[in-house]
Design a protein around this motif. Sequence first.
Motif, PDB file in Angstrom:
ATOM      1  N   PHE A 177       0.833  -1.199   0.000  1.00  0.00           N
ATOM      2  CA  PHE A 177       0.000   0.000   0.000  1.00  0.00           C
ATOM      3  C   PHE A 177       0.868   1.249   0.000  1.00  0.00           C
ATOM      4  O   PHE A 177       0.559   2.232  -0.660  1.00  0.00           O
ATOM      5  CB  PHE A 177      -0.943  -0.007   1.203  1.00  0.00           C
ATOM      6  N   LYS A 178       1.957   1.164   0.753  1.00  0.00           N
ATOM      7  CA  LYS A 178       2.866   2.301   0.805  1.00  0.00           C
ATOM      8  C   LYS A 178       3.345   2.658  -0.609  1.00  0.00           C
ATOM      9  O   LYS A 178       3.285   3.813  -1.022  1.00  0.00           O
ATOM     10  CB  LYS A 178       4.069   1.955   1.696  1.00  0.00           C
ATOM     11  N   TRP A 179       3.782   1.647  -1.354  1.00  0.00           N
ATOM     12  CA  TRP A 179       4.306   1.906  -2.697  1.00  0.00           C
ATOM     13  C   TRP A 179       3.225   2.424  -3.630  1.00  0.00           C
ATOM     14  O   TRP A 179       3.440   3.335  -4.412  1.00  0.00           O
ATOM     15  CB  TRP A 179       4.877   0.639  -3.339  1.00  0.00           C
ATOM     16  N   VAL A 180       2.066   1.779  -3.542  1.00  0.00           N
ATOM     17  CA  VAL A 180       0.993   2.161  -4.465  1.00  0.00           C
ATOM     18  C   VAL A 180       0.538   3.591  -4.182  1.00  0.00           C
ATOM     19  O   VAL A 180       0.302   4.365  -5.106  1.00  0.00           O
ATOM     20  CB  VAL A 180      -0.180   1.169  -4.363  1.00  0.00           C
ATOM     21  N   LEU A 181       0.470   3.933  -2.899  1.00  0.00           N
ATOM     22  CA  LEU A 181       0.067   5.298  -2.563  1.00  0.00           C
ATOM     23  C   LEU A 181       1.102   6.296  -3.064  1.00  0.00           C
ATOM     24  O   LEU A 181       0.770   7.357  -3.584  1.00  0.00           O
ATOM     25  CB  LEU A 181      -0.118   5.438  -1.046  1.00  0.00           C
ATOM     26  N   PHE A 182       2.345   5.898  -2.943  1.00  0.00           N
ATOM     27  CA  PHE A 182       3.407   6.773  -3.444  1.00  0.00           C
ATOM     28  C   PHE A 182       3.272   6.973  -4.957  1.00  0.00           C
ATOM     29  O   PHE A 182       3.345   8.099  -5.459  1.00  0.00           O
ATOM     30  CB  PHE A 182       4.768   6.172  -3.094  1.00  0.00           C
ATOM     31  N   SER A 183       3.048   5.863  -5.670  1.00  0.00           N
ATOM     32  CA  SER A 183       2.857   5.958  -7.134  1.00  0.00           C
ATOM     33  C   SER A 183       1.692   6.877  -7.445  1.00  0.00           C
ATOM     34  O   SER A 183       1.740   7.680  -8.377  1.00  0.00           O
ATOM     35  CB  SER A 183       2.553   4.593  -7.747  1.00  0.00           C
ATOM     36  N   ASN A 184       0.633   6.745  -6.665  1.00  0.00           N
ATOM     37  CA  ASN A 184      -0.535   7.589  -6.874  1.00  0.00           C
ATOM     38  C   ASN A 184      -0.169   9.056  -6.750  1.00  0.00           C
ATOM     39  O   ASN A 184      -0.557   9.869  -7.581  1.00  0.00           O
ATOM     40  CB  ASN A 184      -1.623   7.251  -5.847  1.00  0.00           C
ATOM     41  N   ALA A 185       0.571   9.358  -5.710  1.00  0.00           N
ATOM     42  CA  ALA A 185       0.941  10.756  -5.481  1.00  0.00           C
ATOM     43  C   ALA A 185       1.694  11.290  -6.694  1.00  0.00           C
ATOM     44  O   ALA A 185       1.380  12.367  -7.218  1.00  0.00           O
ATOM     45  CB  ALA A 185       1.787  10.862  -4.219  1.00  0.00           C
ATOM     46  N   VAL A 186       2.669  10.511  -7.158  1.00  0.00           N
ATOM     47  CA  VAL A 186       3.450  10.936  -8.328  1.00  0.00           C
ATOM     48  C   VAL A 186       2.532  11.141  -9.530  1.00  0.00           C
ATOM     49  O   VAL A 186       2.564  12.166 -10.209  1.00  0.00           O
ATOM     50  CB  VAL A 186       4.525   9.875  -8.667  1.00  0.00           C
ATOM     51  N   ALA A 187       1.671  10.145  -9.753  1.00  0.00           N
ATOM     52  CA  ALA A 187       0.792  10.171 -10.922  1.00  0.00           C
ATOM     53  C   ALA A 187      -0.183  11.340 -10.857  1.00  0.00           C
ATOM     54  O   ALA A 187      -0.473  11.987 -11.860  1.00  0.00           O
ATOM     55  CB  ALA A 187       0.036   8.859 -11.027  1.00  0.00           C
ATOM     56  N   TRP A 188      -0.690  11.607  -9.680  1.00  0.00           N
ATOM     57  CA  TRP A 188      -1.688  12.676  -9.538  1.00  0.00           C
ATOM     58  C   TRP A 188      -1.105  14.022  -9.941  1.00  0.00           C
ATOM     59  O   TRP A 188      -1.684  14.769 -10.713  1.00  0.00           O
ATOM     60  CB  TRP A 188      -2.194  12.750  -8.093  1.00  0.00           C
ATOM     61  N   VAL A 189       0.056  14.299  -9.392  1.00  0.00           N
ATOM     62  CA  VAL A 189       0.690  15.579  -9.679  1.00  0.00           C
ATOM     63  C   VAL A 189       0.931  15.698 -11.185  1.00  0.00           C
ATOM     64  O   VAL A 189       0.564  16.685 -11.823  1.00  0.00           O
ATOM     65  CB  VAL A 189       2.024  15.702  -8.914  1.00  0.00           C
ATOM     66  N   LEU A 190       1.518  14.631 -11.719  1.00  0.00           N
ATOM     67  CA  LEU A 190       1.859  14.616 -13.142  1.00  0.00           C
ATOM     68  C   LEU A 190       0.625  14.858 -14.011  1.00  0.00           C
ATOM     69  O   LEU A 190       0.586  15.750 -14.861  1.00  0.00           O
ATOM     70  CB  LEU A 190       2.458  13.257 -13.474  1.00  0.00           C
ATOM     71  N   SER A 191      -0.401  14.054 -13.773  1.00  0.00           N
ATOM     72  CA  SER A 191      -1.566  14.127 -14.653  1.00  0.00           C
ATOM     73  C   SER A 191      -2.308  15.453 -14.448  1.00  0.00           C
ATOM     74  O   SER A 191      -2.883  15.995 -15.388  1.00  0.00           O
ATOM     75  CB  SER A 191      -2.501  12.946 -14.431  1.00  0.00           C
ATOM     76  N   TYR A 192      -2.273  15.977 -13.223  1.00  0.00           N
ATOM     77  CA  TYR A 192      -2.952  17.238 -12.984  1.00  0.00           C
ATOM     78  C   TYR A 192      -2.378  18.328 -13.892  1.00  0.00           C
ATOM     79  O   TYR A 192      -3.103  19.045 -14.570  1.00  0.00           O
ATOM     80  CB  TYR A 192      -2.827  17.654 -11.522  1.00  0.00           C
ATOM     81  N   PHE A 193      -1.064  18.407 -13.917  1.00  0.00           N
ATOM     82  CA  PHE A 193      -0.445  19.472 -14.705  1.00  0.00           C
ATOM     83  C   PHE A 193      -0.647  19.262 -16.209  1.00  0.00           C
ATOM     84  O   PHE A 193      -0.944  20.194 -16.928  1.00  0.00           O
ATOM     85  CB  PHE A 193       1.029  19.622 -14.346  1.00  0.00           C
ATOM     86  N   VAL A 194      -0.504  18.016 -16.638  1.00  0.00           N
ATOM     87  CA  VAL A 194      -0.698  17.739 -18.059  1.00  0.00           C
ATOM     88  C   VAL A 194      -2.124  18.102 -18.474  1.00  0.00           C
ATOM     89  O   VAL A 194      -2.363  18.731 -19.507  1.00  0.00           O
ATOM     90  CB  VAL A 194      -0.402  16.263 -18.379  1.00  0.00           C
ATOM     91  N   MET A 195      -3.090  17.751 -17.648  1.00  0.00           N
ATOM     92  CA  MET A 195      -4.489  17.982 -18.007  1.00  0.00           C
ATOM     93  C   MET A 195      -4.868  19.455 -17.923  1.00  0.00           C
ATOM     94  O   MET A 195      -5.655  19.941 -18.716  1.00  0.00           O
ATOM     95  CB  MET A 195      -5.405  17.143 -17.103  1.00  0.00           C
ATOM     96  N   GLU A 196      -4.305  20.150 -16.946  1.00  0.00           N
ATOM     97  CA  GLU A 196      -4.552  21.589 -16.867  1.00  0.00           C
ATOM     98  C   GLU A 196      -4.095  22.249 -18.171  1.00  0.00           C
ATOM     99  O   GLU A 196      -4.775  23.090 -18.739  1.00  0.00           O
ATOM    100  CB  GLU A 196      -3.784  22.209 -15.693  1.00  0.00           C
ATOM    101  N   TRP A 197      -2.955  21.800 -18.644  1.00  0.00           N
ATOM    102  CA  TRP A 197      -2.398  22.345 -19.890  1.00  0.00           C
ATOM    103  C   TRP A 197      -3.318  22.026 -21.068  1.00  0.00           C
ATOM    104  O   TRP A 197      -3.600  22.874 -21.894  1.00  0.00           O
ATOM    105  CB  TRP A 197      -1.005  21.749 -20.093  1.00  0.00           C
ATOM    106  N   TRP A 198      -3.810  20.789 -21.097  1.00  0.00           N
ATOM    107  CA  TRP A 198      -4.688  20.388 -22.192  1.00  0.00           C
ATOM    108  C   TRP A 198      -5.995  21.179 -22.172  1.00  0.00           C
ATOM    109  O   TRP A 198      -6.480  21.668 -23.192  1.00  0.00           O
ATOM    110  CB  TRP A 198      -4.966  18.882 -22.083  1.00  0.00           C
ATOM    111  N   LEU A 199      -6.549  21.337 -20.968  1.00  0.00           N
ATOM    112  CA  LEU A 199      -7.853  21.993 -20.846  1.00  0.00           C
ATOM    113  C   LEU A 199      -7.783  23.479 -21.201  1.00  0.00           C
ATOM    114  O   LEU A 199      -8.780  24.077 -21.588  1.00  0.00           O
ATOM    115  CB  LEU A 199      -8.392  21.831 -19.422  1.00  0.00           C
ATOM    116  N   LYS A 200      -6.609  24.051 -21.073  1.00  0.00           N
ATOM    117  CA  LYS A 200      -6.444  25.461 -21.434  1.00  0.00           C
ATOM    118  C   LYS A 200      -6.857  25.732 -22.871  1.00  0.00           C
ATOM    119  O   LYS A 200      -7.227  26.831 -23.223  1.00  0.00           O
ATOM    120  CB  LYS A 200      -4.976  25.866 -21.264  1.00  0.00           C
ATOM    121  N   GLY A 201      -6.795  24.682 -23.723  1.00  0.00           N
ATOM    122  CA  GLY A 201      -7.153  24.835 -25.128  1.00  0.00           C
ATOM    123  C   GLY A 201      -8.650  24.945 -25.363  1.00  0.00           C
ATOM    124  O   GLY A 201      -9.084  25.092 -26.492  1.00  0.00           O
TER     125      GLY A 201
END
Lengths: 227, 782
Positions: free
Chosen positions: B712-736
């Motif tokens: 669970f520790k690892w998966v939660l960590f992966s989630n944290a990484v993924a969340w930040v990453l996808s948030y920024f990518v999607m914010e950029w996409w939605l700007k269009g």
Amino acid sequence: MINTKNLIKIFRTDEVETTALNNVNLEINTGEFVAIMGPSGCGKSTLLNIIGLLDNPSEGELHFNGFRVEKYTERQRTNLRKENIGFVFQSFNLIDELTVFENVELPLLYLKVSGAERKRRVNEALERMNIAHRAKHFPQQLSGGQQQRVAIARAVISNPKLILADEPTGNLDSANGEEVMNLLTQLNEEGTTIVMVTHSPSDADRSHRIIQLFDGHVVTENMRQKL
Amino acid sequence: MLKILLNTVLRSLYRQKAYSLMNIMGLATGVTCTLLILIWVEYETGFDKFHEEIDHIYSVYENQNYADGDVFSVYSTPAPLAESIKKSFPEIKYATRLVTTLGQLVLSVGDKSYVEDGGKIVDDDFFSIFSFPILKGEKKHPFQEENSIVLTEKLAQKMFGESNPIGRMVELNSKFRCKVVSVIQNPPANSSVSFDFILPFQFFEKLWDYDLNDWQANTFHTFIKVEKGVASDKLALQLQTYIKDRVPNSNVELALQAFVEYHLYAINANKAGPIWYVRVFLIIAVLILLIACFNYMNLATARSERRAKEVAIRKVVGAQRNGLVGLFLGESIFFALISLGIAIVLVELLLPVFSELTDRNLALGINNIKFLLSVSGIVIITGIISGSYPALFLSSFLPIQVIRGVSRKDSALLRKVLVIIQFSMSIALFVCSGIIYQQLNFLQQSDVGYNRNDLIYIEMSDDFNVIYPKLKRELIKIPGIYWVTAANQMPVNFTNSTWDVGWPGKTENSEDILFQLSFVDYDFIETFEMDVIQGRGFSRLQGEDSLKFIINESAAEKMNMVNTIGEPLRIWNYSGEVIGIVKDFNFRSLQVGVEPLIMMRNPDTFKYIGIRIGEDVEPTLNKIRAVWDTTVPDVPFTYRFLEEDFKYFYTAESRMSKIFVSFTLIAFVISCLGLFGLVSFVTERKSREMALRKVFGASMDTVFQLLLKEFFKWVLFSNAVAWVLSYFVMEWWLKGFAYRIDIGIGIFILAGFVSLLITFVTVYQQIWRLALKTPAHVLKYE
Ligand SMILES: Nc1ncnc2c1ncn2[C@@H]1O[C@H](COP(=O)(O)OP(=O)(O)O)[C@@H](O)[C@H]1O
Ligand SMILES: [Mg+2]
């Protein structure tokens, strides 16, 4: 052939420091059959592994055929090993995914022997070990005695000058053990130097000399009468 | 050696079926996805490449500059442009105008009529610029005479059957007769320019009564072919002011787009064009392949215990480390090859579905050298990447350790990192596809400011002003019909605009505001159920309403009007007054916001009849058809639902999002295999410990909890990484997007929940498997 000077082996783990070998001085001559005996944990296997260049000594010198080898690199050791030393283990150590034939053939592959020559030599060795009819079988389909004979065939296939055997009969019943000992004796008579670790006094009787180890020390070197 | 290698691999493959299957399926799935994406990318990037001298072909387009610094780029150019630049610049060898026939034309041969909307109107140079092979008739210059027509094979077959069409006469809209001069090969599916028939340019004037000398209007594509060795940037520079030189106040600058880029690249700087999808999908392909490779690494090293003995023995009998690295690499390349075999079968099976999904006629290019090369490349790279770490790790085992049974140094850290990367990538993909899905859903369902349901429209090819009043009179009598109106365009995609608008208080600043312009009939607002904020809509009851304007909120705001209703307004040379303000509604893609709009009543331009119908669609349609057939007996009845057009408008996006979501799910599945590998590795390593614990009375629960906590520790960590990453990518996409969702927390929580659930199930399954074994069994074989 083999000469050790003040050989020391110390194993260090997080908590403990074990001195497995303490100032071992040995001389093993070409053509000899030497048995190493001693209580469990006294360092027999460690000594054998160092002689076989599978492990490094912590201190001291190791001479092999007149060369200082204790500082050899991994590559040098492997080369020396594949040309000069055959191994026989208590637990056979055959590769499960390979047939009897392929297991025996393996050392020749690393010696870059040609295909036809390999075939000839493997068959010869298997004949000799009386296991030729099982050439296409996999190790797990064989009895312990048969597996050990395959292991011996693999050990001798490259015509090594030295065979190291660590309790070769340890996992075998007395009849099979007897047969393995016969094979080793025969090899020795043909000129191969043999160093064997054993718990069995009767196996040790086959040797020319018994080295008694205790707690990492050589306690006695007992020259036996040649038969 | 090779034979032995092969034997070993095949046998261990056979012996460890479950493991091998996971490994191969993981790779095969990865390779399948990558292949599918590559096939698609190859198709998209191969567009138009069949033209022989495509490197010399350019599209001339307009950059329109507006007051607020906006540049709006369009392919539409003035009618006289093509011929004029061909004369002015000797390096321009050929130039043609190209325009799609405005809506449907009725083509008749004898008493048979065909309603066709796939016509192109071009100049004769068209045939010299592009290499569409001409099969029959005049091959080089089909349009030497005005009344000519070129038919595609398909249409010729449809109209003339097996008989030779060359020289036969075809009637256009029962008005013009033209001679079939050539039969041209059907344009391939990967051609940007497509057509069923081609007419010479003079018809544009004849059919639609258009002033072809007007440098201000822009309706036509202009394509040119230059001489060999002409520097296009130099030519572009010279062309830049070509229109300004002729129209003093023009805001238009000309530019060139290489025809090679026509399909993939948008001319508007702020739009990405399909190349965006190509890039995104290439990235996805790489990600999926990496995930599959990591997965292989995990599974392969997870089984290292089993391989250790083999490595040790080989080393004892003389194998060098290099040789072993080669052995394991060979093995992974071999696995990759098997996967490729499976992948090719899978690709063959999936291609029809994938073709439909992408709306492309895709095929596996077995005989395409470039493709085969890249496939081999993929396999070797996959094999090497996925084999690299296992090879280095496994070959590092020292024989002594194995023979003594000493535990080897743990590679867990690297493996954890691999799984975390793998999981982060998949979770990020998961979140992104969730958000993309939400956004596109939002676009499709969002309120466009009018009611697009239960609305059908009919496109008229000719004689609108004769037929429409009769039709309207009859249609309105049908009980299932509420409103009938007409317009020059439907609000799914308004394309008419002008900056030549005048109003009191217009300043220098507002000089260059671009107004969208639409010509609509009475009852337009009522038919579309738009909201009138002030004033009223056009109504017959109020008289002609001919010099009256309705504007939208945005226009009112831009013009800064005080009283609005009754204010004077001028468009071109029409001067009139504003009679109503309509609430902003969307008439373009929702990627673009609502622009200022002016509507006026101009029956001469009407092309479409819009009909608001009730719930009983079928009976109503039948009644409409009956009315149509009696009013316009010689033209077949065709109609469209506005709702469908609207959907069609977003098909590219929704198609891409569907593909994106599918690939994401696949990536996710492969990652789960990776997790599975890791969990089984850890449990295998811990099986002895757990067996001992069991002997001494520990319950499986404790063991389970311990493991679960770690994972669970690892998966939660992966989630944290993924969340930040996808948030920024999607914010950029939605700007269009002018209309966009706000990224909600839900999708992140869902991703977290799903990943934890999968972890839970995997750990549980492995522990359960272990629990079934007796401690004696485990200890004996350890
Ligand atoms: N890799 C190792 N790490 C730590 N201690 C070891 C290692 N190998 C051997 N020993 C210790 O060294 C001593 C000698 O071992 P070994 O040579 O295997 O004994 P024998 O073969 O005589 O039974 C033992 O106390 C053993 O625990
Ligand atoms: Mg021992």
